[in-house]
Motif scaffolding. Structure first.
Motif, PDB file in Angstrom:
ATOM      1  N   VAL A 140       0.848  -1.194   0.000  1.00  0.00           N
ATOM      2  CA  VAL A 140       0.000   0.000   0.000  1.00  0.00           C
ATOM      3  C   VAL A 140       0.888   1.249   0.000  1.00  0.00           C
ATOM      4  O   VAL A 140       2.002   1.225   0.513  1.00  0.00           O
ATOM      5  CB  VAL A 140      -0.938   0.014   1.230  1.00  0.00           C
ATOM      6  N   SER A 141       0.362   2.332  -0.566  1.00  0.00           N
ATOM      7  CA  SER A 141       1.142   3.573  -0.611  1.00  0.00           C
ATOM      8  C   SER A 141       0.309   4.671  -1.245  1.00  0.00           C
ATOM      9  O   SER A 141      -0.794   4.438  -1.750  1.00  0.00           O
ATOM     10  CB  SER A 141       2.416   3.384  -1.435  1.00  0.00           C
ATOM     11  N   SER A 142       0.886   5.869  -1.293  1.00  0.00           N
ATOM     12  CA  SER A 142       0.345   6.945  -2.123  1.00  0.00           C
ATOM     13  C   SER A 142       0.705   6.667  -3.578  1.00  0.00           C
ATOM     14  O   SER A 142       1.635   5.894  -3.850  1.00  0.00           O
ATOM     15  CB  SER A 142       0.959   8.291  -1.711  1.00  0.00           C
ATOM     16  N   PRO A 143       0.020   7.308  -4.525  1.00  0.00           N
ATOM     17  CA  PRO A 143       0.426   7.165  -5.924  1.00  0.00           C
ATOM     18  C   PRO A 143       1.851   7.692  -6.129  1.00  0.00           C
ATOM     19  O   PRO A 143       2.237   8.694  -5.537  1.00  0.00           O
ATOM     20  CB  PRO A 143      -0.589   8.042  -6.684  1.00  0.00           C
ATOM     21  N   GLY A 144       2.624   6.990  -6.951  1.00  0.00           N
ATOM     22  CA  GLY A 144       3.953   7.474  -7.299  1.00  0.00           C
ATOM     23  C   GLY A 144       5.050   7.174  -6.307  1.00  0.00           C
ATOM     24  O   GLY A 144       6.156   7.710  -6.409  1.00  0.00           O
ATOM     25  N   SER A 145       4.783   6.288  -5.354  1.00  0.00           N
ATOM     26  CA  SER A 145       5.796   5.977  -4.338  1.00  0.00           C
ATOM     27  C   SER A 145       6.881   5.051  -4.858  1.00  0.00           C
ATOM     28  O   SER A 145       7.950   4.932  -4.256  1.00  0.00           O
ATOM     29  CB  SER A 145       5.124   5.308  -3.131  1.00  0.00           C
ATOM     30  N   GLY A 146       6.612   4.371  -5.956  1.00  0.00           N
ATOM     31  CA  GLY A 146       7.585   3.443  -6.514  1.00  0.00           C
ATOM     32  C   GLY A 146       7.278   1.986  -6.236  1.00  0.00           C
ATOM     33  O   GLY A 146       8.174   1.137  -6.320  1.00  0.00           O
ATOM     34  N   LYS A 147       6.005   1.652  -5.937  1.00  0.00           N
ATOM     35  CA  LYS A 147       5.640   0.267  -5.631  1.00  0.00           C
ATOM     36  C   LYS A 147       5.951  -0.677  -6.786  1.00  0.00           C
ATOM     37  O   LYS A 147       6.501  -1.755  -6.589  1.00  0.00           O
ATOM     38  CB  LYS A 147       4.144   0.148  -5.289  1.00  0.00           C
ATOM     39  N   THR A 148       5.552  -0.271  -7.995  1.00  0.00           N
ATOM     40  CA  THR A 148       5.721  -1.165  -9.142  1.00  0.00           C
ATOM     41  C   THR A 148       7.198  -1.360  -9.477  1.00  0.00           C
ATOM     42  O   THR A 148       7.632  -2.473  -9.785  1.00  0.00           O
ATOM     43  CB  THR A 148       4.969  -0.621 -10.368  1.00  0.00           C
ATOM     44  N   THR A 149       7.977  -0.298  -9.406  1.00  0.00           N
ATOM     45  CA  THR A 149       9.420  -0.423  -9.632  1.00  0.00           C
ATOM     46  C   THR A 149      10.044  -1.334  -8.588  1.00  0.00           C
ATOM     47  O   THR A 149      10.891  -2.187  -8.908  1.00  0.00           O
ATOM     48  CB  THR A 149      10.087   0.960  -9.598  1.00  0.00           C
ATOM     49  N   LEU A 150       9.639  -1.174  -7.339  1.00  0.00           N
ATOM     50  CA  LEU A 150      10.130  -2.041  -6.275  1.00  0.00           C
ATOM     51  C   LEU A 150       9.770  -3.496  -6.558  1.00  0.00           C
ATOM     52  O   LEU A 150      10.610  -4.401  -6.390  1.00  0.00           O
ATOM     53  CB  LEU A 150       9.535  -1.602  -4.925  1.00  0.00           C
ATOM     54  N   LEU A 151       8.543  -3.738  -6.996  1.00  0.00           N
ATOM     55  CA  LEU A 151       8.116  -5.100  -7.315  1.00  0.00           C
ATOM     56  C   LEU A 151       8.955  -5.692  -8.449  1.00  0.00           C
ATOM     57  O   LEU A 151       9.373  -6.852  -8.383  1.00  0.00           O
ATOM     58  CB  LEU A 151       6.645  -5.118  -7.700  1.00  0.00           C
ATOM     59  N   CYS A 152       9.200  -4.912  -9.487  1.00  0.00           N
ATOM     60  CA  CYS A 152       9.993  -5.412 -10.625  1.00  0.00           C
ATOM     61  C   CYS A 152      11.396  -5.813 -10.176  1.00  0.00           C
ATOM     62  O   CYS A 152      11.911  -6.870 -10.582  1.00  0.00           O
ATOM     63  CB  CYS A 152      10.067  -4.351 -11.717  1.00  0.00           C
ATOM     64  N   GLN A 153      12.016  -4.997  -9.339  1.00  0.00           N
ATOM     65  CA  GLN A 153      13.361  -5.313  -8.853  1.00  0.00           C
ATOM     66  C   GLN A 153      13.338  -6.509  -7.898  1.00  0.00           C
ATOM     67  O   GLN A 153      14.265  -7.337  -7.898  1.00  0.00           O
ATOM     68  CB  GLN A 153      13.964  -4.091  -8.145  1.00  0.00           C
ATOM     69  N   THR A 154      12.279  -6.614  -7.120  1.00  0.00           N
ATOM     70  CA  THR A 154      12.134  -7.755  -6.206  1.00  0.00           C
ATOM     71  C   THR A 154      11.973  -9.051  -6.993  1.00  0.00           C
ATOM     72  O   THR A 154      12.565 -10.082  -6.652  1.00  0.00           O
ATOM     73  CB  THR A 154      10.918  -7.547  -5.283  1.00  0.00           C
ATOM     74  N   ILE A 155      11.171  -8.994  -8.040  1.00  0.00           N
ATOM     75  CA  ILE A 155      10.972 -10.171  -8.895  1.00  0.00           C
ATOM     76  C   ILE A 155      12.295 -10.600  -9.523  1.00  0.00           C
ATOM     77  O   ILE A 155      12.628 -11.790  -9.552  1.00  0.00           O
ATOM     78  CB  ILE A 155       9.914  -9.864  -9.974  1.00  0.00           C
ATOM     79  N   ASP A 156      13.059  -9.639 -10.034  1.00  0.00           N
ATOM     80  CA  ASP A 156      14.354  -9.967 -10.643  1.00  0.00           C
ATOM     81  C   ASP A 156      15.286 -10.642  -9.640  1.00  0.00           C
ATOM     82  O   ASP A 156      16.058 -11.532  -9.999  1.00  0.00           O
ATOM     83  CB  ASP A 156      15.017  -8.702 -11.196  1.00  0.00           C
ATOM     84  N   ALA A 157      15.187 -10.224  -8.374  1.00  0.00           N
ATOM     85  CA  ALA A 157      16.073 -10.773  -7.346  1.00  0.00           C
ATOM     86  C   ALA A 157      15.668 -12.177  -6.905  1.00  0.00           C
ATOM     87  O   ALA A 157      16.514 -12.957  -6.450  1.00  0.00           O
ATOM     88  CB  ALA A 157      16.103  -9.843  -6.129  1.00  0.00           C
ATOM     89  N   LEU A 158      14.380 -12.514  -7.049  1.00  0.00           N
ATOM     90  CA  LEU A 158      13.884 -13.768  -6.471  1.00  0.00           C
ATOM     91  C   LEU A 158      13.334 -14.787  -7.470  1.00  0.00           C
ATOM     92  O   LEU A 158      13.092 -15.937  -7.101  1.00  0.00           O
ATOM     93  CB  LEU A 158      12.758 -13.446  -5.467  1.00  0.00           C
ATOM     94  N   LYS A 159      13.150 -14.387  -8.721  1.00  0.00           N
ATOM     95  CA  LYS A 159      12.399 -15.242  -9.651  1.00  0.00           C
ATOM     96  C   LYS A 159      13.055 -16.587  -9.936  1.00  0.00           C
ATOM     97  O   LYS A 159      12.371 -17.528 -10.352  1.00  0.00           O
ATOM     98  CB  LYS A 159      12.146 -14.504 -10.956  1.00  0.00           C
ATOM     99  N   ASN A 160      14.347 -16.701  -9.710  1.00  0.00           N
ATOM    100  CA  ASN A 160      15.011 -17.987  -9.931  1.00  0.00           C
ATOM    101  C   ASN A 160      15.003 -18.873  -8.685  1.00  0.00           C
ATOM    102  O   ASN A 160      15.490 -20.005  -8.727  1.00  0.00           O
ATOM    103  CB  ASN A 160      16.451 -17.761 -10.392  1.00  0.00           C
ATOM    104  N   GLU A 161      14.462 -18.350  -7.571  1.00  0.00           N
ATOM    105  CA  GLU A 161      14.455 -19.095  -6.309  1.00  0.00           C
ATOM    106  C   GLU A 161      13.049 -19.434  -5.830  1.00  0.00           C
ATOM    107  O   GLU A 161      12.841 -20.483  -5.206  1.00  0.00           O
ATOM    108  CB  GLU A 161      15.152 -18.283  -5.201  1.00  0.00           C
ATOM    109  N   VAL A 162      12.095 -18.545  -6.104  1.00  0.00           N
ATOM    110  CA  VAL A 162      10.759 -18.653  -5.514  1.00  0.00           C
ATOM    111  C   VAL A 162       9.704 -18.403  -6.590  1.00  0.00           C
ATOM    112  O   VAL A 162       9.854 -17.474  -7.389  1.00  0.00           O
ATOM    113  CB  VAL A 162      10.577 -17.611  -4.384  1.00  0.00           C
ATOM    114  N   PRO A 163       8.615 -19.193  -6.637  1.00  0.00           N
ATOM    115  CA  PRO A 163       7.499 -18.855  -7.529  1.00  0.00           C
ATOM    116  C   PRO A 163       6.856 -17.539  -7.074  1.00  0.00           C
ATOM    117  O   PRO A 163       6.549 -17.371  -5.889  1.00  0.00           O
ATOM    118  CB  PRO A 163       6.536 -20.028  -7.369  1.00  0.00           C
TER     119      PRO A 163
END
Length: 220
Positions: A41-64
């Motif tokens: 959760v956040s205000s608009p423009g906080s960077g949630k989606t960018t954070l998610l994209c970077q999190t996915i890149d960091a974990l996608k080879n380890e966790v579904p």
């Protein structure tokens, strides 16, 4: 208090009670399948989606990993998530300013998260309405960027009190801003003494390891 006020209060209580019932069903489903479900959760423009994209890149080879995206309009964020290779489903809420438990139940049925996975729910950008609606998640993670005011926890105490984690994003911009990190953290702790605080930059990667390790530890 007028009869109209009484009816409005009863209606609101009925809506929340119905939502909580479905949220409990969602929580049981996630627990049965060992799915770590998080409500971002956040205000608009906080960077949630960018954070998610970077999190996915960091974990996608380890966790579904899977994502439920919530926005009032457009499918832009879901497309950004899918570009990482992660499965995602978009919910457009229209005039509604938050996701609710029924939406998550329906989206989960279509997405079918894998056992032992992490499900990120990116809520509509809003620090008011989503605070009141349980989706069945393990916890809320409130995302606050340093481009916002450090007094946001005091202005929106219900959201910060309802969240287990506060992620302070865009810290790479601190040299160019008049943002007091320590004061912001103090305000967050004033509202919620137990809140965990993680400082990071999705752009430079600084602090991302702490966030990724938090996810791994709570997945267990």
């Amino acid at each position: 208090m007028s009869d109209v006020d009484d009816r409005l209060i009863k209606l609101e209580m009925d809506v929340l009670a119905a939502n909580d019932k479905v949220a409990a069903e969602n929580r049981n489903y996630f627990a049965e399948h060992n799915i770590l479900a998080l409500n971002l959760v956040s205000s608009p423009g906080s960077g949630k989606t960018t954070l998610l994209c970077q999190t996915i890149d960091a974990l996608k080879n380890e966790v579904p990993l899977m994502v439920i995206e919530g926005d009032q309009q457009t499918i832009n964020d879901a497309e950004r998530i899918r570009a990482t290779g992660c499965r995602a489903i978009q919910i457009n809420t229209g005039e509604n300013c938050h996701l609710d438990a029924e939406m998550i139940k329906d989206a989960s049925a279509k997405l079918v998260p894998e056992d032992n996975s992490i499900l990120f729910i990116e809520n509509v950008g809003n620090l008011v309405c989503p605070a009141a609606f349980d989706l069945g998640e393990l916890c809320k993670v409130v995302v606050l960027s340093v481009t916002e005011g450090e007094d946001k926890p005091l202005k929106y105490p219900y959201m910060f009190n309802a969240s287990k984690v506060m992620i302070l994003t865009k810290i790479d911009l601190l040299p160019y801003l008049n943002f007091d990190v320590e004061k912001c953290k103090q305000y967050a702790k004033q509202v919620n003494p137990d809140i965990e605080i993680i400082e990071l930059s999705s752009t430079t990667g600084k602090g991302m390891e702490k966030w990724v390790n938090w996810l791994k530890s709570h997945r267990k």
